[in-house]
Design a protein around this motif. Structure first.
Motif, PDB file in Angstrom:
ATOM      1  N   ALA A 154      15.623  15.201   0.082  1.00  0.00           N
ATOM      2  CA  ALA A 154      14.793  14.410   0.997  1.00  0.00           C
ATOM      3  C   ALA A 154      15.642  13.397   1.752  1.00  0.00           C
ATOM      4  CB  ALA A 154      13.687  13.683   0.225  1.00  0.00           C
TER       5      ALA A 154
ATOM      6  N   LEU B 183      12.220  13.815  -8.003  1.00  0.00           N
ATOM      7  CA  LEU B 183      13.410  14.189  -7.235  1.00  0.00           C
ATOM      8  C   LEU B 183      14.333  12.983  -7.059  1.00  0.00           C
ATOM      9  CD1 LEU B 183      15.139  15.918  -5.251  1.00  0.00           C
ATOM     10  CD2 LEU B 183      13.520  15.239  -3.471  1.00  0.00           C
TER      11      LEU B 183
ATOM     12  N   PHE C  84       7.530  14.306   4.713  1.00  0.00           N
ATOM     13  CA  PHE C  84       7.849  13.554   3.499  1.00  0.00           C
ATOM     14  C   PHE C  84       6.589  12.956   2.901  1.00  0.00           C
ATOM     15  CE2 PHE C  84       9.103   9.709   1.218  1.00  0.00           C
ATOM     16  CZ  PHE C  84       9.957  10.290   0.302  1.00  0.00           C
TER      17      PHE C  84
ATOM     18  N   SER D  63      11.853  11.557   8.489  1.00  0.00           N
ATOM     19  CA  SER D  63      11.613  11.435   7.052  1.00  0.00           C
ATOM     20  C   SER D  63      10.984  12.754   6.597  1.00  0.00           C
ATOM     21  CB  SER D  63      10.672  10.272   6.756  1.00  0.00           C
ATOM     22  OG  SER D  63      11.237   9.049   7.196  1.00  0.00           O
TER      23      SER D  63
ATOM     24  N   PRO E 144      10.216  20.409  -3.959  1.00  0.00           N
ATOM     25  CA  PRO E 144      11.164  19.523  -3.261  1.00  0.00           C
ATOM     26  C   PRO E 144      12.507  19.463  -3.997  1.00  0.00           C
ATOM     27  CG  PRO E 144       9.534  18.230  -4.445  1.00  0.00           C
ATOM     28  CD  PRO E 144       9.128  19.668  -4.591  1.00  0.00           C
TER      29      PRO E 144
ATOM     30  N   GLN F 126      11.358  16.337   3.582  1.00  0.00           N
ATOM     31  CA  GLN F 126      11.907  16.893   2.349  1.00  0.00           C
ATOM     32  C   GLN F 126      12.396  18.315   2.607  1.00  0.00           C
ATOM     33  OE1 GLN F 126       8.933  17.482  -0.713  1.00  0.00           O
ATOM     34  NE2 GLN F 126       7.312  17.611   0.815  1.00  0.00           N
TER      35      GLN F 126
ATOM     36  N   GLN G 122      12.584  21.883   0.862  1.00  0.00           N
ATOM     37  CA  GLN G 122      11.925  22.584  -0.228  1.00  0.00           C
ATOM     38  C   GLN G 122      12.516  23.977  -0.409  1.00  0.00           C
ATOM     39  OE1 GLN G 122       7.652  22.668  -0.029  1.00  0.00           O
ATOM     40  NE2 GLN G 122       7.543  20.528  -0.600  1.00  0.00           N
TER      41      GLN G 122
ATOM     42  N   VAL H 185       8.130  14.214  -5.832  1.00  0.00           N
ATOM     43  CA  VAL H 185       9.181  13.593  -5.021  1.00  0.00           C
ATOM     44  C   VAL H 185       9.788  12.409  -5.775  1.00  0.00           C
ATOM     45  CG1 VAL H 185       9.691  12.402  -2.857  1.00  0.00           C
ATOM     46  CG2 VAL H 185       8.294  14.466  -2.847  1.00  0.00           C
TER      47      VAL H 185
END
Length: 166
Positions: A88, A37, A27, A76, A85, A78, A80, A34
């Motif tokens: 998460a 996201l 992450f 932690s 990404p 993500q 993909q 992110v």
């Protein structure tokens, strides 16, 4: 908006493997992609508090710096697709408990079972670490999230952190 705490007994949680077209990566707490996201995941939902992408960049930076306790890097990550990404999970140690702070999925990927894939991945990683429970806080009115968490083995644990110590 009523929020409750949910817990998952990891000894009884099931597992599912990721499809080859998806990858789980560390992450990145300072990535503008992110932050976008997170904005996409929360925008116009019941949990939207009017955050901008810049607000999410700040929130993620502060979270990495310990705003909610020390981040647990192994929990932690993500999700993909094609190096972009799309989901998460961010987990910290909050009041000595492993707490899922954020579980997000890009709005364009919702409803495809990928949030459950994320949840199953964090559950398997937590089991591998020897943890016995995971916790999260959910807005009761956020029925898609609530149903996801129930389907992944989470159940009502209390309405406040004091409920967990009794």
């Amino acid at each position: 908006m009523k929020r409750i705490i949910m817990s998952c007994d990891l000894q009884h949680a099931s597992s599912r493997q990721a499809e080859a077209s998806f990858s789980f990566d560390a992450f990145p707490t300072d990535s503008p992609r992110v932050a976008e996201l997170f904005y996409s995941a929360y925008h116009e939902t019941i949990d939207d508090e009017g955050e901008s992408i810049a607000d999410w960049q700040k929130e993620l930076r502060e979270t990495a710096e310990g705003k909610y306790g020390p981040l647990i890097p192994e929990l932690s990550f993500q999700l993909q697709k094609d190096n972009h990404p799309i989901g998460a999970i961010v987990t910290s140690t909050f009041q000595e408990l492993p707490l899922l702070l954020f579980v997000v999925m890009d709005a364009s990927f919702k409803g495809k079972g990928l949030s459950k894939l994320l949840m199953n991945e964090v559950i398997q990683r937590a089991k591998a670490m020897g943890l016995t429970h995971l916790y999260l806080v959910v807005t009761v009115e956020n029925q898609p999230a609530y149903k996801l968490y129930e389907a992944c083995g989470f159940s009502f644990a209390g309405e406040s952190w004091a409920d967990l110590s009794s």
